[in-house]
Write an enzyme that holds these catalytic residues in place. Structure first.
Site, mmCIF file in Angstrom:
data_model
loop_
_atom_site.group_PDB
_atom_site.id
_atom_site.type_symbol
_atom_site.label_atom_id
_atom_site.label_comp_id
_atom_site.label_asym_id
_atom_site.label_seq_id
_atom_site.Cartn_x
_atom_site.Cartn_y
_atom_site.Cartn_z
ATOM 1 N N CYS A 58 -3.073 10.715 1.548
ATOM 2 C CA CYS A 58 -2.314 9.199 1.270
ATOM 3 C C CYS A 58 -1.186 9.750 0.642
ATOM 4 C CB CYS A 58 -3.287 8.714 0.007
ATOM 5 S SG CYS A 58 -4.650 8.059 0.464
ATOM 6 N N LYS A 116 1.035 -1.371 0.050
ATOM 7 C CA LYS A 116 -0.031 0.522 0.064
ATOM 8 C C LYS A 116 0.723 1.284 0.022
ATOM 9 C CE LYS A 116 -3.481 3.228 0.173
ATOM 10 N NZ LYS A 116 -3.528 3.244 1.400
#
Length: 406
Positions: free
Chosen positions: A255, A201
Site C-alpha cells: 500500500c 484510497k
C-alpha cells in the site's frame, strides 16, 4: 451469491467475513494449491483472528474454487502492481479478472473492484473491457469501486470497524453494494462516484508515505548533528495540530510503498513532494545499510557474517514480506558485494534468503551485532538475550544504554 475473486491478503479475509455474517460466498483463485489448501481446512497466511473467522465461514457454508461462478455480484481483489520505470499502474490482473467474470456473469451483475487503483483506472481500463466484450454498462453490467482499508496484523478487527467508501455510477447500485458490506461493517460507509473513491484510497496512503518520509528525513538531519530524533518528535507531537510518525528502516507492504507511485506516474509534473517523499523512503534501507557499516567499524566488527538482521517481514507480527525493507537492504548489498548478513524472522518458516535462521537462540549465538529491522513482539519479550550484543534498533523499542539508532 457473491463470488470473491482473488484469495490473497485482502480477498480471503473479505470472503470469510461476508460468509460468517450470512452472505452466500464462493471464493475463487487461479492458484490451484491455494484453493486446495483452503478446501482442506487450512488458511494460507498468518493473521490474528483469521483461523477463527475461517472456521466460522466454513460452518456458514463458504466454498472455494478455481472456477468463476455464474452470479449477480463479484468482488475482485487481485494485485495491482506498478511499472517501476513509468510509475504507472499495471492493471492487467484486474482486466483479466473482469474478462473472466464477463464470461459467466448473469445479466445485470455488479462487478466490485476492491483492488487499489489509480484515479481513472476504471475509466481507462475497466469500462473499455466491459464494452469491448459487448456488454452495456448500466444495464448488462454495473461497475463499482470499493477499495479495502485494512492492514495486515489487524485485518479482522479493521474489516469490522473501519469506515468504507463505495464508488458507483448509480446511487441505487452503490447502496445495493453498501447493504452487502453492511452485513459485517460497523463503520460508516460512504457512497460516492467511482473516481472519488479511487482517489481517496490513494490519497490516504500517500499522506502516510509523505509523513513517514518527513520522519525519515528528520532522523537523517538529527543523526548529522547528534540530536535525538525520537525526543524531538515526542515533544513536537505534544502540539495539538502536529502528528509526526516515527522513522524506520524503510517502507514495505503493498500500500504505502506502492500506491503513491500511481499519482507520480499519472501526474508527473504535479507530484514533486510525493515523488521526493517516495525516493526518500525507498533509499532508507540504503541509509540503514550505511549505518550498519559505520557501527561495525566503530566496534571493530570485521565480518558481515557476525551481523544479523532481525525481521524479514514488512511490519511486525505478520508473515507478509511484500516490499520488505530487509529484502530491499539485502538486494542493495548484493549490488556491491556478496551479502553474508545473517537473517532471522519468527514468522517466516521457509527459506527465502541466504544465511537464514529459524531459531532465535541459534541466530543470536552466531552474531555479535543485531539490527532490529522489525519490531515483532518476540524480540520485545527477549531483550535479555541480546544484552552484550551491539544493537542497532531501527524502531526505538529498546531502552538500554549503548543502543544505536538510525
Amino acid at each position: 451469491m457473491v463470488n470473491v475473486i482473488g484469495l490473497g491478503y485482502i480477498g480471503l479475509p473479505t470472503a470469510l467475513m461476508l460468509a460468517s455474517h450470512g452472505v452466500d460466498v464462493v471464493g475463487t483463485d487461479y492458484n490451484i494449491e491455494l484453493v486446495k489448501t483452503l478446501n482442506e481446512g487450512h488458511t494460507t497466511f498468518k493473521e490474528k483472528g483469521l483461523d477463527d473467522l475461517f472456521q466460522d465461514a466454513l460452518q456458514s457454508g463458504i466454498t472455494f474454487s478455481t472456477d468463476y461462478q455464474a452470479t449477480d455480484m463479484y468482488i475482485i481483489s487481485v494485485p495491482t502492481p506498478y511499472d517501476k520505470f513509468s510509475k504507472k499502474i499495471d492493471a492487467s490482473y484486474v482486466i483479466k479478472a473482469v474478462e473472466s467474470v464477463l464470461k459467466v456473469a448473469t445479466k445485470g451483475a455488479i462487478i466490485v473492484i476492491e483492488s487499489t487503483v489509480s484515479p481513472g483506472t476504471m475509466e481507462k481500463f475497466i469500462r473499455p473491457t466491459v464494452l469491448n466484450a459487448g456488454y452495456e454498462l448500466g444495464s448488462d453490467i454495473h461497475l463499482v469501486h470499493a477499495p479495502e482499508r485494512i492492514i495486515p496484523g489487524n485485518m479482522v478487527y479493521e474489516l469490522l470497524h473501519n469506515n468504507r467508501t463505495i464508488g458507483a455510477d448509480d446511487e441505487f447500485i452503490g447502496n445495493k453494494v453498501k447493504n452487502i458490506y453492511s452485513s459485517f461493517c460497523q463503520g460508516e460507509i460512504t457512497v460516492t462516484d467511482i473516481k472519488t473513491a479511487e482517489m481517496t484510497k490513494v490519497v490516504e496512503n500517500t499522506f502516510r508515505a509523505v509523513n513517514i518520509a518527513f520522519a525519515n528525513e528528520l532522523a537523517r538531519i538529527c543523526r548529522h548533528d547528534n540530536m535525538d530524533v525520537y525526543e524531538i518528535i515526542k515533544i513536537c507531537n505534544m502540539h495539538p495540530r502536529v502528528n509526526i510518525l516515527q522513522p524506520g528502516p524503510g517502507v514495505g507492504g503493498h500500500c504505502i510503498s506502492v500506491d503513491p507511485w500511481f499519482l507520480v506516474g499519472d501526474y508527473p509534473s504535479l507530484t514533486n513532494v510525493i515523488n521526493q517523499s517516495m525516493k526518500t523512503n525507498d533509499t532508507q534501507p540504503d541509509y540503514v545499510l550505511n549505518r550498519i557499516y559505520e557501527i561495525m567499524n566503530e566496534n571493530d566488527i570485521k565480518d558481515t557474517k557476525r551481523v544479523g538482521l532481525y525481521g524479514l517481514t514488512y511490519k511486525e507480527n505478520v508473515d507478509d514480506m511484500r516490499e520488505s525493507p530487509t529484502l530491499q537492504l539485502l538486494e542493495s548489498q548484493h549490488k556491491h558485494l556478496a551479502s553474508e548478513l545473517k537473517v532471522y524472522d519468527p514468522f517466516i518458516s521457509s527459506d527465502v534468503v541466504e544465511y537464514q535462521y529459524h531459531d532465535l537462540d541459534e541466530f543470536l549465538k552466531d552474531i555479535d551485532m543485531i539490527v532490529i529491522m522489525v519490531k515483532h513482539d518476540e524480540i520485545k519479550q527477549n531483550l535479555d538475550k541480546i544484552k552484550g550484543k551491539v544493537v542497532l534498533d531501527c524502531h526505538n523499542i529498546i531502552n538500554l544504554p549503548d543502543v544505536y539508532h538510525i
